[in-house]
Write a protein that holds these residues in place. Structure first.
Motif, PDB file in Angstrom:
ATOM      1  N   ALA A 427       6.225   8.277 -77.347  1.00 10.18           N
ATOM      2  CA  ALA A 427       7.182   7.445 -78.077  1.00 10.18           C
ATOM      3  C   ALA A 427       7.599   6.222 -77.264  1.00 10.18           C
ATOM      4  N   ALA A 428       7.515   6.337 -75.950  1.00  7.44           N
ATOM      5  CA  ALA A 428       8.050   5.287 -75.079  1.00  7.44           C
ATOM      6  C   ALA A 428       7.021   4.277 -74.611  1.00  7.44           C
ATOM      7  N   VAL A 429       5.727   4.647 -74.597  1.00  9.02           N
ATOM      8  CA  VAL A 429       4.694   3.778 -74.008  1.00  9.02           C
ATOM      9  C   VAL A 429       3.749   3.302 -75.102  1.00  9.02           C
ATOM     10  N   PRO A 430       3.885   2.077 -75.576  1.00 11.14           N
ATOM     11  CA  PRO A 430       2.979   1.572 -76.613  1.00 11.14           C
ATOM     12  C   PRO A 430       1.590   1.302 -76.039  1.00 11.14           C
ATOM     13  N   GLY A 431       0.578   1.452 -76.901  1.00 15.36           N
ATOM     14  CA  GLY A 431      -0.783   1.145 -76.489  1.00 15.36           C
ATOM     15  C   GLY A 431      -1.339   2.056 -75.418  1.00 15.36           C
ATOM     16  N   LEU A 432      -0.835   3.278 -75.338  1.00 14.96           N
ATOM     17  CA  LEU A 432      -1.231   4.169 -74.253  1.00 14.96           C
ATOM     18  C   LEU A 432      -2.715   4.503 -74.309  1.00 14.96           C
ATOM     19  N   ASP A 433      -3.232   4.829 -75.480  1.00 14.62           N
ATOM     20  CA  ASP A 433      -4.634   5.218 -75.573  1.00 14.62           C
ATOM     21  C   ASP A 433      -5.572   4.066 -75.221  1.00 14.62           C
ATOM     22  N   ALA A 434      -5.208   2.858 -75.569  1.00  9.62           N
ATOM     23  CA  ALA A 434      -6.054   1.710 -75.219  1.00  9.62           C
ATOM     24  C   ALA A 434      -6.149   1.558 -73.704  1.00  9.62           C
ATOM     25  N   GLN A 435      -5.053   1.822 -73.005  1.00  6.13           N
ATOM     26  CA  GLN A 435      -5.075   1.777 -71.550  1.00  6.13           C
ATOM     27  C   GLN A 435      -5.960   2.879 -70.982  1.00  6.13           C
ATOM     28  N   LEU A 436      -5.745   4.101 -71.459  1.00  8.64           N
ATOM     29  CA  LEU A 436      -6.476   5.246 -70.918  1.00  8.64           C
ATOM     30  C   LEU A 436      -7.970   5.120 -71.162  1.00  8.64           C
ATOM     31  N   ALA A 437      -8.355   4.530 -72.281  1.00  6.57           N
ATOM     32  CA  ALA A 437      -9.773   4.359 -72.592  1.00  6.57           C
ATOM     33  C   ALA A 437     -10.475   3.463 -71.582  1.00  6.57           C
ATOM     34  N   GLN A 438      -9.699   2.649 -70.856  1.00  6.43           N
ATOM     35  CA  GLN A 438     -10.246   1.800 -69.803  1.00  6.43           C
ATOM     36  C   GLN A 438     -10.094   2.427 -68.426  1.00  6.43           C
ATOM     37  N   GLY A 439      -9.657   3.686 -68.375  1.00  6.61           N
ATOM     38  CA  GLY A 439      -9.418   4.330 -67.094  1.00  6.61           C
ATOM     39  C   GLY A 439      -8.141   3.879 -66.431  1.00  6.61           C
ATOM     40  N   ASP A 440      -7.247   3.256 -67.200  1.00  8.29           N
ATOM     41  CA  ASP A 440      -5.972   2.735 -66.689  1.00  8.29           C
ATOM     42  C   ASP A 440      -4.866   3.727 -67.029  1.00  8.29           C
ATOM     43  N   THR A 441      -4.417   4.484 -66.040  1.00  5.71           N
ATOM     44  CA  THR A 441      -3.370   5.483 -66.261  1.00  5.71           C
ATOM     45  C   THR A 441      -1.981   4.950 -65.928  1.00  5.71           C
ATOM     46  N   SER A 442      -1.882   3.678 -65.599  1.00  3.03           N
ATOM     47  CA  SER A 442      -0.617   3.160 -65.065  1.00  3.03           C
ATOM     48  C   SER A 442       0.547   3.326 -66.037  1.00  3.03           C
ATOM     49  N   GLY A 443       0.297   3.168 -67.333  1.00  2.00           N
ATOM     50  CA  GLY A 443       1.380   3.334 -68.291  1.00  2.00           C
ATOM     51  C   GLY A 443       1.908   4.754 -68.317  1.00  2.00           C
ATOM     52  N   ALA A 444       0.989   5.719 -68.296  1.00  2.00           N
ATOM     53  CA  ALA A 444       1.384   7.128 -68.346  1.00  2.00           C
ATOM     54  C   ALA A 444       2.039   7.570 -67.046  1.00  2.00           C
ATOM     55  N   VAL A 445       1.347   7.367 -65.931  1.00  2.00           N
ATOM     56  CA  VAL A 445       1.903   7.858 -64.669  1.00  2.00           C
ATOM     57  C   VAL A 445       3.109   7.030 -64.243  1.00  2.00           C
ATOM     58  N   GLY A 446       3.127   5.762 -64.640  1.00  2.00           N
ATOM     59  CA  GLY A 446       4.305   4.949 -64.339  1.00  2.00           C
ATOM     60  C   GLY A 446       5.541   5.470 -65.053  1.00  2.00           C
ATOM     61  N   TRP A 447       5.377   5.865 -66.320  1.00  2.00           N
ATOM     62  CA  TRP A 447       6.509   6.444 -67.063  1.00  2.00           C
ATOM     63  C   TRP A 447       6.985   7.735 -66.398  1.00  2.00           C
ATOM     64  N   LEU A 448       6.047   8.574 -65.988  1.00  2.00           N
ATOM     65  CA  LEU A 448       6.420   9.832 -65.341  1.00  2.00           C
ATOM     66  C   LEU A 448       7.114   9.588 -64.005  1.00  2.00           C
ATOM     67  N   ARG A 449       6.622   8.632 -63.237  1.00  2.00           N
ATOM     68  CA  ARG A 449       7.260   8.327 -61.954  1.00  2.00           C
ATOM     69  C   ARG A 449       8.699   7.861 -62.148  1.00  2.00           C
ATOM     70  N   GLU A 450       8.877   6.959 -63.088  1.00  2.00           N
ATOM     71  CA  GLU A 450      10.194   6.370 -63.287  1.00  2.00           C
ATOM     72  C   GLU A 450      11.186   7.375 -63.855  1.00  2.00           C
TER      73      GLU A 450
END
Length: 492
Positions: A427-450
């Motif tokens: 609900a909090a991270v828009p475009g998450l799947d588009a990031q992950l499809a490029q091997g970019d986990t920063s949105g997901a792990v960044g949310w968890l870190r914060e």
């Protein structure tokens, strides 16, 4: 003594205790990765000596005086005092000679378990297991103050959880899990991945995937172990994995799992370093990080598409054709023997079985000599399969050899917490799947870190999850996620 002086002296003392604990933990890591086999008995003596020093520090009567005199200036100081007070009250209940003997026996027991597992000889391990359980029951009796022995042990790993509350959660989860499993197993199964995948190439892939998930190799490393684990924290948090050349998912997802654990430790606010807030608040919360990295992120359609490309580039054409077939192979449901290799549908059923067995062992309702038969009977009843060898059964997990009774239920609790975190993250991270499809986990792990990781032990376990999610944790989001994911995968 002035209140601020008492607090400062207590925290200085605690930092030294935490530092010594890190040294002991690193010694345990060495035992599992690099120690020569012949050093096992000596290492047991070393671990017992270190535990003696640590136990004496944790029981120092001066701690009680500092706690009485200290005053918390803010929420962080209040949390530090809460955690120190909790640790002190538990430590003073356990006799020092018992703490040392547990450290010695469980250190030696790891090697005995590993050799019995390799030889497929349960009888070679049972005398040692009997000794470990006797010591753990003594510890539990000292901690329980006349209460439930198993609850006293659970509290080491998940404060404020009880066998009753966990059992009630399992009772609510089981019907939906069993119904989902039955529907999935009745449907047509996708093809699995097959072939030979050389160890060196698997380890290079594991390292690159760990990097993609944000693992900091300047403060960590990957090694091999019989049973994958993570160890350490602060600026030194290490992980291990294992390799089966016919099953690259074993290495790949063990690595992602342990990266989740280790990344939690590495992300904690540096100001909390060498204090009680400087590590994960509970094993359930810890497991929420490893499971959301491994499953909701790592086994999701978007991320597996990127992993497929990585594997095809390294290993050549795979027997599954394309990212979608690969996604289905990664999430293929089958009733296997091994907990760590279990799919998401079966995993919690493995934990429920272990929870019931170890609770019976600690309460004295199940004799050690009857454990293998009880395991095999329960596995047949729950999974419809006859256990073919001990390494697929009662000898598969390291936990009981090292005295981790009360630990297993936190795996399922971590899955429940991960389900809540995943709902909130989506609900909090828009475009998450588009990031992950490029091997970019920063949105997901960044949310968890914060929202979770950086806070370490600042809040109690359930409050940690509720703060991150914005709602109280329940098993509902996990079960909804599983039904939606596997319903779509298996066209239910």
């Amino acid at each position: 003594m002035k209140n601020n002086q008492a607090y400062a002296e207590l925290m200085a003392y605690q930092r030294d205790t935490e530092a010594l604990g890190k040294i002991a933990e690193r010694t345990g890591w060495d035992q599992e990765t690099m120690m020569p086999q012949g050093a096992a008995d000596q290492r047991g003596i070393e671990m017992a000596a270190m535990e003696g020093v640590l136990h004496a520090r944790r029981c120092n009567p001066q701690i009680a005086q500092w706690l009485a005199d200290a005053e918390a200036a803010d929420d962080v100081a209040a949390a530090q005092l809460y955690q120190i007070d909790r640790s002190y009250k538990r430590a003073v209940k356990v006799p020092g000679d018992l703490a040392q003997e547990m450290a010695r026996v469980t250190s030696v027991a790891q090697g005995i378990w590993a050799r019995a597992r390799a030889a497929e000889k349960v009888a070679d391990f049972l005398p040692t297991l009997r000794e470990v359980i006797a010591l753990k029951r003594q510890e539990a009796a000292a901690l329980a103050d006349g209460g439930d022995l198993y609850d006293a042990l659970i509290d080491d790993y998940e404060p404020e959880a009880t066998a009753e509350s966990l059992g009630a959660m399992f009772d609510r989860m089981r019907p939906r899990l069993v119904a989902l499993r039955a529907a999935v197993l009745a449907a047509e199964a996708p093809a699995g991945l097959s072939g030979q995948f050389p160890q060196d190439a698997q380890l290079r892939l594991a390292r690159d995937v760990a990097t993609a998930f944000g693992y900091d190799f300047t403060r960590g490393r990957i090694d091999l172990a019989v049973h994958p684990f993570s160890s350490g924290g602060g600026n030194d948090s290490r992980i291990t994995t294992r390799v089966v050349e016919s099953d690259p998912f074993n290495c790949l997802y063990s690595t992602i799992h342990e990266v989740g654990h280790s990344s939690y430790e590495l992300a904690i606010d540096p100001d909390y370093g060498m204090t009680p807030l400087g590590h994960g608040v509970s094993m359930g919360v810890h497991e929420s990080q490893s499971r959301i990295y491994e499953n909701q992120i790592g086994r999701g359609r978007a991320m597996t598409g990127w992993i497929y490309d990585q594997m095809a580039a390294r290993f050549g054409p795979l027997n599954v054709d394309g990212p979608e077939a690969f996604y289905r192979a990664v999430n293929r449901v089958h009733a296997g023997f091994i907990r760590t290799e279990a799919d998401e549908v079966h995993y919690n059923l493995h934990i429920m079985m272990r929870f019931d067995l170890e609770r019976a062992l600690i309460r004295g309702d199940l004799a050690v000599d009857d454990l293998e038969a009880a395991w095999n009977d329960r596995f047949l009843a729950d999974f419809g399969q006859v256990v073919d060898k001990p390494s697929h059964g009662v000898l598969q997990d390291v936990h009981w050899s090292v005295g981790l009774f009360g630990y297993f239920p936190t795996y399922s609790l971590g899955n429940v917490y991960a389900g809540c975190l995943h709902r909130a993250m989506r609900a909090a991270v828009p475009g998450l799947d588009a990031q992950l499809a490029q091997g970019d986990t920063s949105g997901a792990v960044g949310w968890l870190r914060e929202n979770l990781q950086r806070h370490g032990g600042l809040r109690k376990p359930r409050d940690t999850i509720a703060h991150a999610c914005g709602f109280e944790p329940t098993e509902g989001p996990l079960l909804d996620y599983l039904e939606a994911k596997f319903g779509e995968l298996y066209r239910l």
